[in-house]
Every structure is written in C-alpha cells, then in structure tokens.
Design a protein around this motif. Structure first.
Motif, short mmCIF file in Angstrom:
data_model
loop_
_atom_site.label_atom_id
_atom_site.label_comp_id
_atom_site.label_asym_id
_atom_site.label_seq_id
_atom_site.Cartn_x
_atom_site.Cartn_y
_atom_site.Cartn_z
N ALA A 41 -15.02 2.08 2.03
CA ALA A 41 -14.38 2.95 1.04
C ALA A 41 -15.39 3.91 0.42
O ALA A 41 -15.09 5.08 0.19
CB ALA A 41 -13.72 2.10 -0.04
N LEU A 101 -11.56 4.94 -4.88
CA LEU A 101 -10.74 3.87 -4.34
C LEU A 101 -9.64 3.53 -5.34
O LEU A 101 -9.92 3.35 -6.53
CB LEU A 101 -11.61 2.63 -4.08
CG LEU A 101 -10.92 1.39 -3.50
CD1 LEU A 101 -10.52 1.62 -2.05
CD2 LEU A 101 -11.85 0.18 -3.61
N ALA A 151 -7.07 -1.92 -2.78
CA ALA A 151 -7.89 -2.62 -1.79
C ALA A 151 -7.34 -4.01 -1.54
O ALA A 151 -6.77 -4.66 -2.42
CB ALA A 151 -9.34 -2.71 -2.25
N GLY A 186 -8.49 -0.60 2.46
CA GLY A 186 -8.56 0.09 1.19
C GLY A 186 -7.75 1.37 1.24
O GLY A 186 -7.29 1.81 2.31
N ARG A 202 0.83 -1.21 0.00
CA ARG A 202 0.00 0.00 0.00
C ARG A 202 0.86 1.26 0.00
O ARG A 202 0.50 2.25 -0.64
CB ARG A 202 -0.99 -0.02 1.17
CG ARG A 202 -0.41 0.13 2.54
CD ARG A 202 -1.45 -0.10 3.62
NE ARG A 202 -1.85 -1.51 3.67
CZ ARG A 202 -2.89 -1.97 4.36
NH1 ARG A 202 -3.64 -1.14 5.05
NH2 ARG A 202 -3.17 -3.25 4.36
#
Length: 260
Positions: free
Chosen positions: A229, A246, A249, A254, A33
């Motif tokens: 989200a 978004l 995820a 997310g 992420r």
C-alpha cells in the motif's frame, strides 16, 4: 444472439453471478471493499458521479455503483473480450453505462473513452497484473482523466513483507478455508474459464482471451507482482495526486484512495 438461425437466450445475470462467486472464493471480503469504495465516492464526489470502471471485467463495480446510485453514469474499459461480452450483455438495456475495449498499457488508451473527464476512477483486483513501470505510467494517465477534485480508488493485493509470521498464518487460514469451500463445490479461476470456453456464446471471445493472456489452466500469466500500500501511495503522489492514503485493508489486500 443467434446460432445457425436460432435465437440463443443468454442469462447474463447468471454469468455475472458465477464470476462474483468465483472471485469471492479468493476474496471473501470482496463486498466489504466494494462498500467502502462506494462510501468514498459518495463522500467525496456525491451520489451522481460519472465513473470510469477501470479494468472492469464483467462490470462488477458498475453493477454495484448503479444499484446504489441510480443517477450515476459509467464507462467500463477492459481488454478481455470474454469478460466484456458478459458486461455488455448484462448491461445491454441500461443506457447509464457503456463499455470500450482497450489495453491499459497502450499509451493511447484514453482516446477510446467517450468522455474527457470523470469524477471517479474505480478498479479492483486488476492492476497487480502490470509491471511497476507500467503502473506508474498508468497512474499518471488516470490523473489526466479526472476532473479537479476527482478521486481514484484501487482495491488490490497489497502485501506487507515486513510481517512474515502474520502472513504465513493468514495464508494458511485462507488455504484451509478454500479447501473446505472447494470440497463443498466452490468453483475456482481455472474451472470458471473452462466453463466459459465450453459455452457456445462465450467460446469464441474466450478463445481470443486465451490468445491474449494465456490459458488460465496452465498457470498465472501476469507480468507484474503485487506492491505494498505504501508503494501505491507514493506512486500516486508522484503521479500528481494532491492526496493519497490507505482507506481499507485486510491481512492480504488493501485499498488506496487518491484525490486530484
């Protein structure tokens, strides 16, 4: 630092690393992420951004930001005195980043910032502590510290309550993984804080942290709860962002990206 007239050498990189490992026990895709987050920064505001690391903790985002973008600059903001102690120690020799202490629930928190505008505001696994009303207000203030064309990225727990069987299976899978890793010596949230409380340099700021947020060994003291989200996207658009969606995820988390 000194203790009773004796210099105490602190390995701040070690503290940063142990924090990262503890967080990865809960979030095995944490680095993924962060990578997606920094890709978005480069794509939308370029490789020399001025960044606000929101609820920065030990400065995990700032650390990765400055390693990837050597000409970036940043401000980290947090209320936690213990995590800020680690962040300031870790970045003490790096003039590209500075840290300020403020409560994001305080209407005047923006006044603590050294700059009026930022290219990007980044945060991870932090804002679920806030109540819905507090988070909506915060989103409006974040829009206010971004330049036109600036971006906001929030990576956090973002559940989907419409898929109960998927959620149950995924949660069971991760519980089993954590149990295996715990048996192999992984450190959890409460154990990390117990280690910080026992350290002679971190003991005082950790005690202050416990007074503010509660003792981590006694349970979760968060006021808020994770939102979907879709909730975040709607709240960001209502806060004045031109676009929001978004962009990453997992089955449990997310990341939303908003463009001013």
């Amino acid at each position: 630092m000194t203790e009773a007239g004796t210099t105490v050498r602190v390995d701040w990189r070690h503290w940063q690393s142990t924090w990262d490992r503890q967080q990865e026990w809960y979030l095995p895709d944490r680095e993924e992420r962060f990578g997606v987050m920094l890709d978005a920064v480069e794509a939308l505001v370029g490789p020399e951004p001025k960044v606000l690391d929101l609820a920065c903790g030990t400065g995990s985002i700032s650390d990765r930001l400055l390693r990837r973008f050597p000409k970036a600059t940043g401000t980290g903001i947090d209320l936690d005195p213990a995590l800020l102690t680690i962040a300031r120690g870790h970045f003490a020799a790096d003039s590209r980043v500075e840290f300020v202490r403020a409560d994001l629930r305080d209407p005047e928190w923006c006044d603590a910032l050294p700059h009026q505008e930022y290219d990007a505001v980044l945060t991870a696994t932090a804002l679920h502590w806030l109540r819905e009303d507090e988070l909506r207000t915060l989103y409006g203030r974040i829009a206010g510290v971004l330049r036109d064309g600036g971006i906001f990225l929030n990576a956090d727990h973002m559940p989907d309550d419409t898929t109960p069987r998927i959620n149950e299976a995924v949660n069971a899978f991760h519980r089993a993984r954590r149990e295996r890793e715990k048996a192999a010596g992984a450190q959890d949230w409460a154990e990390w804080w117990a280690m910080a409380a026992a350290d002679p340099v971190l003991a005082e700021p950790t005690a202050e942290r416990f007074r503010i947020f509660g003792d981590p060994t006694e349970g979760d003291h968060a006021d808020g709860r994770p939102q979907s989200a879709a909730w975040h996207v709607d709240a960001l658009r209502a806060a004045g962002f031109a676009e929001a969606r978004l962009v990453w995820a997992s089955p449990t988390d997310g990341m939303v990206l908003a463009l001013k």
